[in-house]
Structures are given as C-alpha cells and as structure tokens.
Write a protein that holds these residues in place. Structure first.
Motif, PDB file in Angstrom:
ATOM      1  N   ALA A  84       0.842  -1.197   0.000  1.00 26.79           N
ATOM      2  CA  ALA A  84       0.000   0.000   0.000  1.00 26.79           C
ATOM      3  C   ALA A  84       0.880   1.251   0.000  1.00 26.79           C
ATOM      4  O   ALA A  84       2.089   1.189   0.223  1.00 26.79           O
ATOM      5  N   CYS A  85       0.232   2.375  -0.243  1.00 20.88           N
ATOM      6  CA  CYS A  85       0.892   3.687  -0.087  1.00 20.88           C
ATOM      7  C   CYS A  85       2.165   3.815  -0.922  1.00 20.88           C
ATOM      8  O   CYS A  85       3.142   4.440  -0.489  1.00 20.88           O
ATOM      9  N   VAL A  86       2.164   3.247  -2.128  1.00 20.30           N
ATOM     10  CA  VAL A  86       3.343   3.355  -2.990  1.00 20.30           C
ATOM     11  C   VAL A  86       3.358   4.749  -3.617  1.00 20.30           C
ATOM     12  O   VAL A  86       2.394   5.165  -4.259  1.00 20.30           O
ATOM     13  N   PHE A  87       4.464   5.452  -3.408  1.00 20.65           N
ATOM     14  CA  PHE A  87       4.576   6.806  -3.947  1.00 20.65           C
ATOM     15  C   PHE A  87       6.043   7.185  -4.089  1.00 20.65           C
ATOM     16  O   PHE A  87       6.844   6.929  -3.195  1.00 20.65           O
ATOM     17  N   VAL A  88       6.369   7.794  -5.219  1.00 17.71           N
ATOM     18  CA  VAL A  88       7.702   8.362  -5.442  1.00 17.71           C
ATOM     19  C   VAL A  88       7.489   9.814  -5.866  1.00 17.71           C
ATOM     20  O   VAL A  88       6.658  10.096  -6.733  1.00 17.71           O
ATOM     21  N   SER A  89       8.233  10.717  -5.246  1.00 17.06           N
ATOM     22  CA  SER A  89       8.068  12.132  -5.577  1.00 17.06           C
ATOM     23  C   SER A  89       8.361  12.341  -7.065  1.00 17.06           C
ATOM     24  O   SER A  89       9.230  11.670  -7.630  1.00 17.06           O
ATOM     25  N   PRO A  90       7.631  13.241  -7.701  1.00 16.48           N
ATOM     26  CA  PRO A  90       7.756  13.413  -9.159  1.00 16.48           C
ATOM     27  C   PRO A  90       9.178  13.621  -9.647  1.00 16.48           C
ATOM     28  O   PRO A  90       9.558  13.098 -10.696  1.00 16.48           O
ATOM     29  N   ASP A  91      10.006  14.351  -8.915  1.00 13.99           N
ATOM     30  CA  ASP A  91      11.369  14.616  -9.386  1.00 13.99           C
ATOM     31  C   ASP A  91      12.305  13.428  -9.212  1.00 13.99           C
ATOM     32  O   ASP A  91      13.454  13.475  -9.659  1.00 13.99           O
ATOM     33  N   ALA A  92      11.831  12.349  -8.580  1.00 16.16           N
ATOM     34  CA  ALA A  92      12.674  11.160  -8.395  1.00 16.16           C
ATOM     35  C   ALA A  92      12.171   9.970  -9.219  1.00 16.16           C
ATOM     36  O   ALA A  92      12.678   8.862  -9.075  1.00 16.16           O
ATOM     37  N   ARG A  93      11.205  10.192 -10.079  1.00 13.76           N
ATOM     38  CA  ARG A  93      10.638   9.104 -10.877  1.00 13.76           C
ATOM     39  C   ARG A  93      11.528   8.755 -12.065  1.00 13.76           C
ATOM     40  O   ARG A  93      12.406   9.515 -12.441  1.00 13.76           O
ATOM     41  N   GLY A  94      11.290   7.566 -12.623  1.00 15.88           N
ATOM     42  CA  GLY A  94      12.013   7.140 -13.810  1.00 15.88           C
ATOM     43  C   GLY A  94      13.357   6.494 -13.526  1.00 15.88           C
ATOM     44  O   GLY A  94      14.138   6.281 -14.446  1.00 15.88           O
ATOM     45  N   GLN A  95      13.637   6.177 -12.266  1.00 15.03           N
ATOM     46  CA  GLN A  95      14.918   5.575 -11.897  1.00 15.03           C
ATOM     47  C   GLN A  95      14.747   4.174 -11.320  1.00 15.03           C
ATOM     48  O   GLN A  95      15.694   3.625 -10.752  1.00 15.03           O
ATOM     49  N   GLY A  96      13.522   3.621 -11.397  1.00 16.94           N
ATOM     50  CA  GLY A  96      13.283   2.289 -10.857  1.00 16.94           C
ATOM     51  C   GLY A  96      13.105   2.267  -9.348  1.00 16.94           C
ATOM     52  O   GLY A  96      13.161   1.205  -8.724  1.00 16.94           O
ATOM     53  N   LEU A  97      12.890   3.423  -8.759  1.00 14.67           N
ATOM     54  CA  LEU A  97      12.775   3.507  -7.307  1.00 14.67           C
ATOM     55  C   LEU A  97      11.524   2.806  -6.783  1.00 14.67           C
ATOM     56  O   LEU A  97      11.584   2.096  -5.776  1.00 14.67           O
ATOM     57  N   ALA A  98      10.398   2.988  -7.451  1.00 12.43           N
ATOM     58  CA  ALA A  98       9.170   2.317  -7.014  1.00 12.43           C
ATOM     59  C   ALA A  98       9.376   0.807  -7.001  1.00 12.43           C
ATOM     60  O   ALA A  98       8.976   0.120  -6.050  1.00 12.43           O
ATOM     61  N   GLU A  99      10.025   0.299  -8.020  1.00 13.80           N
ATOM     62  CA  GLU A  99      10.276  -1.136  -8.095  1.00 13.80           C
ATOM     63  C   GLU A  99      11.159  -1.612  -6.938  1.00 13.80           C
ATOM     64  O   GLU A  99      10.904  -2.650  -6.331  1.00 13.80           O
ATOM     65  N   ARG A 100      12.196  -0.849  -6.601  1.00 19.11           N
ATOM     66  CA  ARG A 100      13.046  -1.205  -5.458  1.00 19.11           C
ATOM     67  C   ARG A 100      12.243  -1.227  -4.164  1.00 19.11           C
ATOM     68  O   ARG A 100      12.415  -2.119  -3.326  1.00 19.11           O
ATOM     69  N   LEU A 101      11.381  -0.233  -3.991  1.00 17.44           N
ATOM     70  CA  LEU A 101      10.557  -0.164  -2.783  1.00 17.44           C
ATOM     71  C   LEU A 101       9.581  -1.339  -2.718  1.00 17.44           C
ATOM     72  O   LEU A 101       9.423  -1.971  -1.673  1.00 17.44           O
ATOM     73  N   ILE A 102       8.934  -1.628  -3.838  1.00 16.58           N
ATOM     74  CA  ILE A 102       7.978  -2.737  -3.893  1.00 16.58           C
ATOM     75  C   ILE A 102       8.677  -4.051  -3.587  1.00 16.58           C
ATOM     76  O   ILE A 102       8.182  -4.867  -2.798  1.00 16.58           O
ATOM     77  N   GLU A 103       9.838  -4.261  -4.192  1.00 20.14           N
ATOM     78  CA  GLU A 103      10.584  -5.502  -3.939  1.00 20.14           C
ATOM     79  C   GLU A 103      11.019  -5.590  -2.476  1.00 20.14           C
ATOM     80  O   GLU A 103      11.026  -6.671  -1.884  1.00 20.14           O
TER      81      GLU A 103
END
Length: 153
Positions: A84-103
């Motif tokens: 739940a609550c998956v969010f990456v600030s707009p200026d940090a997107r496109g670097q695979g950060l959401a995927e790292r957090l989800i994993e």
C-alpha cells in the motif's frame, strides 16, 4: 549515489510528510478522513504493525516509499497483508525507485513468512502485472473502477 531504503520507524520525522503525500495522491480514498487524523494513524502504524513503511532517502531527503499494510481495503477485510501507499516524488521518478521499494516490501513480507501480498490500484494495473502481480477481480469504489491484485511470494 543511489537512494537508500530504510524503515520509516527509524526516521519518524518524515512520517507526517509521507502521510501528506499519500493523503493527497489518493485523495479519493481519504475524502472522509482529515489529514491530521490520517497523519496520527500513519505515524502510530509505524510501531503497531498497521502501516510499516519502507522509505527512500536521498541524502536524508524523503523521496518515496511503500507500506506493508495489515489491512488496506475495507471491502475485503479477510485479505492481507497488503502492498500500500506506494509513492515516489515526481522529481525522483524514472529511476526504478518504485520497483526497489515494492521488492523491499515483498521481501519483508516473505521474511515474515507470508505466502502472498495483495494490492488494489485504480490506474497502475499494467505496471503491476508486468512485475508478477495477477488480477483477482475488478470492483467499483470511490467512484471509479479499481483492480484487486495478488502476488505469490
């Protein structure tokens, strides 16, 4: 240097800001809950097991996160735990950060002995499907179609 992942419980000074991002990003879900109430619930959830959140920090600046929630869909109280609550600030997107957090959240759930994780999403079904999540059903909530998904760990 790539952002570091850490548990929000160890960086509680970021809790209100992250709760504010979630309250804003998913405003349709929080329409009935004042921000201050959600911030209190979310902060308490870092220690009571309701909302443990893995956050991404770039030089101590909060840039994203994802939670391992005990419950996240009132319509389906028998299911859980949840991503739940998956969010990456707009200026940090496109670097695979959401995927790292989800994993990271998936690994924590697996380490705790849970066989699967659930999530619900309004707009990101394809994103999650590409990453091993399967649609269980779609449903109507908050005035829109939502997708209930599951991933075996």
């Amino acid at each position: 240097m790539s952002p570091q992942l850490a548990w929000l419980a160890d960086h509680l000074h970021h809790s209100d800001r992250y709760a504010e991002w979630i309250h804003s990003q998913f405003s349709y879900e929080y329409a009935q809950q004042p921000l201050a109430d959600w911030q209190r619930e979310f902060a308490a959830g870092q220690s009571n097991g309701d909302w443990p959140c893995l956050v991404a920090l770039d030089d101590e600046q909060l840039i994203g996160g994802a939670a391992l929630a005990r419950a996240d869909l009132a319509l389906r109280p028998e299911l859980g735990p949840w991503l739940a609550c998956v969010f990456v600030s707009p200026d940090a997107r496109g670097q695979g950060l959401a995927e790292r957090l989800i994993e990271g959240v998936c690994q924590e759930a697996k380490d705790r002995g849970w066989p699967r994780l659930y999530l619900h999403t309004q707009t990101q079904r394809d994103y999650y499907a590409k990453r091993g999540w399967q649609v269980l059903e779609n449903f109507q909530a908050w005035g829109n179609e939502q997708w209930l998904m599951v991933r075996d760990l």
